[in-house]
Write a protein that holds these residues in place. Sequence first.
Motif, PDB file in Angstrom:
ATOM      1  N   ILE A 180       0.860  -1.177   0.000  1.00 34.85           N
ATOM      2  CA  ILE A 180       0.000   0.000   0.000  1.00 34.85           C
ATOM      3  C   ILE A 180       0.899   1.229   0.000  1.00 34.85           C
ATOM      4  CG2 ILE A 180      -1.783   1.239   1.268  1.00 34.85           C
ATOM      5  CD1 ILE A 180      -2.323  -1.616   2.583  1.00 34.85           C
ATOM      6  N   VAL A 181       0.719   2.111  -0.958  1.00 31.32           N
ATOM      7  CA  VAL A 181       1.485   3.352  -0.992  1.00 31.32           C
ATOM      8  C   VAL A 181       0.670   4.411  -0.261  1.00 31.32           C
ATOM      9  CG1 VAL A 181       2.569   5.097  -2.450  1.00 31.32           C
ATOM     10  CG2 VAL A 181       2.551   2.715  -3.180  1.00 31.32           C
ATOM     11  N   ARG A 182       1.150   4.772   0.917  1.00 28.62           N
ATOM     12  CA  ARG A 182       0.401   5.738   1.736  1.00 28.62           C
ATOM     13  C   ARG A 182       0.957   7.141   1.512  1.00 28.62           C
ATOM     14  NH1 ARG A 182       1.159   1.263   4.903  1.00 28.62           N
ATOM     15  NH2 ARG A 182      -0.673   0.326   5.838  1.00 28.62           N
ATOM     16  N   ASP A 183       0.074   8.084   1.294  1.00 28.05           N
ATOM     17  CA  ASP A 183       0.517   9.458   1.092  1.00 28.05           C
ATOM     18  C   ASP A 183       0.111  10.288   2.301  1.00 28.05           C
ATOM     19  OD1 ASP A 183       1.761  11.540  -0.199  1.00 28.05           O
ATOM     20  OD2 ASP A 183      -0.069  12.178  -1.191  1.00 28.05           O
ATOM     21  N   THR A 184       0.846  10.151   3.378  1.00 29.90           N
ATOM     22  CA  THR A 184       0.570  10.935   4.576  1.00 29.90           C
ATOM     23  C   THR A 184       1.327  12.256   4.476  1.00 29.90           C
ATOM     24  OG1 THR A 184       2.473  10.013   5.745  1.00 29.90           O
ATOM     25  CG2 THR A 184       0.401   8.806   5.939  1.00 29.90           C
ATOM     26  N   ALA A 185       1.060  13.151   5.429  1.00 23.80           N
ATOM     27  CA  ALA A 185       1.766  14.438   5.463  1.00 23.80           C
ATOM     28  C   ALA A 185       3.267  14.206   5.584  1.00 23.80           C
ATOM     29  CB  ALA A 185       1.257  15.277   6.630  1.00 23.80           C
ATOM     30  N   LYS A 186       3.643  13.223   6.409  1.00 29.11           N
ATOM     31  CA  LYS A 186       5.062  12.915   6.598  1.00 29.11           C
ATOM     32  C   LYS A 186       5.672  12.361   5.307  1.00 29.11           C
ATOM     33  CE  LYS A 186       5.597  14.412  10.620  1.00 29.11           C
ATOM     34  NZ  LYS A 186       6.421  15.607  10.785  1.00 29.11           N
ATOM     35  N   ALA A 187       4.877  11.573   4.580  1.00 32.89           N
ATOM     36  CA  ALA A 187       5.361  11.010   3.314  1.00 32.89           C
ATOM     37  C   ALA A 187       5.654  12.144   2.326  1.00 32.89           C
ATOM     38  CB  ALA A 187       4.326  10.046   2.743  1.00 32.89           C
ATOM     39  N   ARG A 188       4.763  13.122   2.275  1.00 37.10           N
ATOM     40  CA  ARG A 188       4.988  14.252   1.362  1.00 37.10           C
ATOM     41  C   ARG A 188       6.225  15.039   1.789  1.00 37.10           C
ATOM     42  NH1 ARG A 188      -0.668  14.157   1.540  1.00 37.10           N
ATOM     43  NH2 ARG A 188      -0.824  15.694   3.203  1.00 37.10           N
ATOM     44  N   GLU A 189       6.420  15.134   3.114  1.00 35.18           N
ATOM     45  CA  GLU A 189       7.553  15.901   3.637  1.00 35.18           C
ATOM     46  C   GLU A 189       8.889  15.253   3.251  1.00 35.18           C
ATOM     47  OE1 GLU A 189       6.926  16.847   7.776  1.00 35.18           O
ATOM     48  OE2 GLU A 189       8.987  17.578   8.000  1.00 35.18           O
ATOM     49  N   ILE A 190       8.974  13.938   3.374  1.00 30.55           N
ATOM     50  CA  ILE A 190      10.257  13.273   3.059  1.00 30.55           C
ATOM     51  C   ILE A 190      10.545  13.379   1.563  1.00 30.55           C
ATOM     52  CG2 ILE A 190       9.390  10.868   2.713  1.00 30.55           C
ATOM     53  CD1 ILE A 190      12.519  11.580   4.708  1.00 30.55           C
ATOM     54  N   LYS A 191       9.496  13.307   0.742  1.00 24.87           N
ATOM     55  CA  LYS A 191       9.698  13.406  -0.711  1.00 24.87           C
ATOM     56  C   LYS A 191      10.167  14.812  -1.092  1.00 24.87           C
ATOM     57  CE  LYS A 191       5.640  11.124  -1.511  1.00 24.87           C
ATOM     58  NZ  LYS A 191       4.536  10.602  -2.323  1.00 24.87           N
ATOM     59  N   ARG A 192       9.600  15.809  -0.429  1.00 27.91           N
ATOM     60  CA  ARG A 192      10.045  17.186  -0.701  1.00 27.91           C
ATOM     61  C   ARG A 192      11.482  17.391  -0.231  1.00 27.91           C
ATOM     62  NH1 ARG A 192       4.880  18.987   0.905  1.00 27.91           N
ATOM     63  NH2 ARG A 192       5.700  19.405   2.989  1.00 27.91           N
ATOM     64  N   LEU A 193      11.808  16.799   0.933  1.00 29.05           N
ATOM     65  CA  LEU A 193      13.158  16.961   1.495  1.00 29.05           C
ATOM     66  C   LEU A 193      14.226  16.448   0.523  1.00 29.05           C
ATOM     67  CD1 LEU A 193      14.938  17.679   3.979  1.00 29.05           C
ATOM     68  CD2 LEU A 193      14.436  15.415   4.890  1.00 29.05           C
ATOM     69  N   TYR A 194      13.885  15.385  -0.206  1.00 26.38           N
ATOM     70  CA  TYR A 194      14.845  14.808  -1.155  1.00 26.38           C
ATOM     71  C   TYR A 194      14.546  15.225  -2.602  1.00 26.38           C
ATOM     72  CZ  TYR A 194      17.050  12.175   2.524  1.00 26.38           C
ATOM     73  OH  TYR A 194      17.765  11.844   3.658  1.00 26.38           O
ATOM     74  N   ASP A 195      13.625  16.145  -2.762  1.00 30.36           N
ATOM     75  CA  ASP A 195      13.234  16.592  -4.089  1.00 30.36           C
ATOM     76  C   ASP A 195      12.921  15.400  -5.010  1.00 30.36           C
ATOM     77  OD1 ASP A 195      12.642  18.432  -6.081  1.00 30.36           O
ATOM     78  OD2 ASP A 195      14.712  18.464  -6.840  1.00 30.36           O
ATOM     79  N   PHE A 196      12.211  14.398  -4.430  1.00 32.96           N
ATOM     80  CA  PHE A 196      11.737  13.229  -5.198  1.00 32.96           C
ATOM     81  C   PHE A 196      12.889  12.392  -5.775  1.00 32.96           C
ATOM     82  CE2 PHE A 196       8.326  16.271  -5.016  1.00 32.96           C
ATOM     83  CZ  PHE A 196       7.195  15.496  -4.758  1.00 32.96           C
ATOM     84  N   THR A 197      14.051  12.461  -5.142  1.00 31.51           N
ATOM     85  CA  THR A 197      15.210  11.709  -5.613  1.00 31.51           C
ATOM     86  C   THR A 197      15.420  10.491  -4.720  1.00 31.51           C
ATOM     87  OG1 THR A 197      16.190  13.782  -6.348  1.00 31.51           O
ATOM     88  CG2 THR A 197      17.673  11.892  -6.165  1.00 31.51           C
TER      89      THR A 197
END
Length: 287
Positions: A180-197
């Motif tokens: 299950i791919v969960r898109d929580t607030a924290k999930a969005r934060e980590i993706k932004r932190l790494y610029d989706f890399t």
Amino acid sequence: MPPRTYGHIPGEPVGTLYPSRRELADAGVHRPLQAGISGSSIEPADSIVLSGGYEDDEDYGDEILYTGQGGRDPTTREQIADQELTRGNMGLALSRTHGHPVRVIRGASHDSPYSPQSGYRYDGLFQVVDAWYETGRSGHKVWRYRLVQIPDGAASAGIPARDPQLPLAPERRESTVLRIVRDTAKAREIKRLYDFTCQVCGIRLEGSAGPYAEAGHIRPLGAPHNGPDVLENLLCLCPNHHVLFDLGGFAIQDDYALLGLPGRLTVRPRHTINPAHLRYHREHYFS
Ligand SMILES: [Zn+2]
């Protein structure tokens, strides 16, 4: 033996009762007369029986934590050796990887409010959504699986056996739920932190609607793992490395060196990873 059938057995609806393992086998609902898992090292499992063999089994009705087979003294029932990822245990792991439904049968001797009064009852199709191992008090490895009931009508009846070595047909791939791919607030934060890399391979996927990455929990959410949804327990990964991490294909050491893959995890200064979560993943998924 005819090939395994995945899904419902025609003429054997959910709720059917069987007086004994012999009738259960004759109906084709669970073919082995003794083994709790019908599956092998090369074929996904098609059915399991809950019959009280392992007290570690936990039954929540539409969700089951199931214990693998083997490694026990037949007389004392104590765990005296590691359970191997072979035979039925591998079969259930393959059901998870390839998304095959598993028939669940509950026996009267299974200690659960969901058990039938007597004999065995076919209780429908379940999906194996997680597989890991635990090292119990005996010091030996025990394989565990989480099975979640597939809502009625969602599973295809009588899917013929397929070779797990062959690629999945497109329509099967669509119905395969690996995680299950969960898109929580924290999930969005980590993706932004790494610029989706991806922290493993450094790839940044760019779609027509913008970049794409997945947030992977190091220690999984939910019982019995109970990993927290916090940045210290999250990684920004490409889909390939997310799947590989969840399947135990690689793990991460405390100094971020990769196990099972060359190289090292990229960790940005603002991201602190809790080493206890890395250790949990190493000790339950990587072997
Ligand atoms: Zn990657």
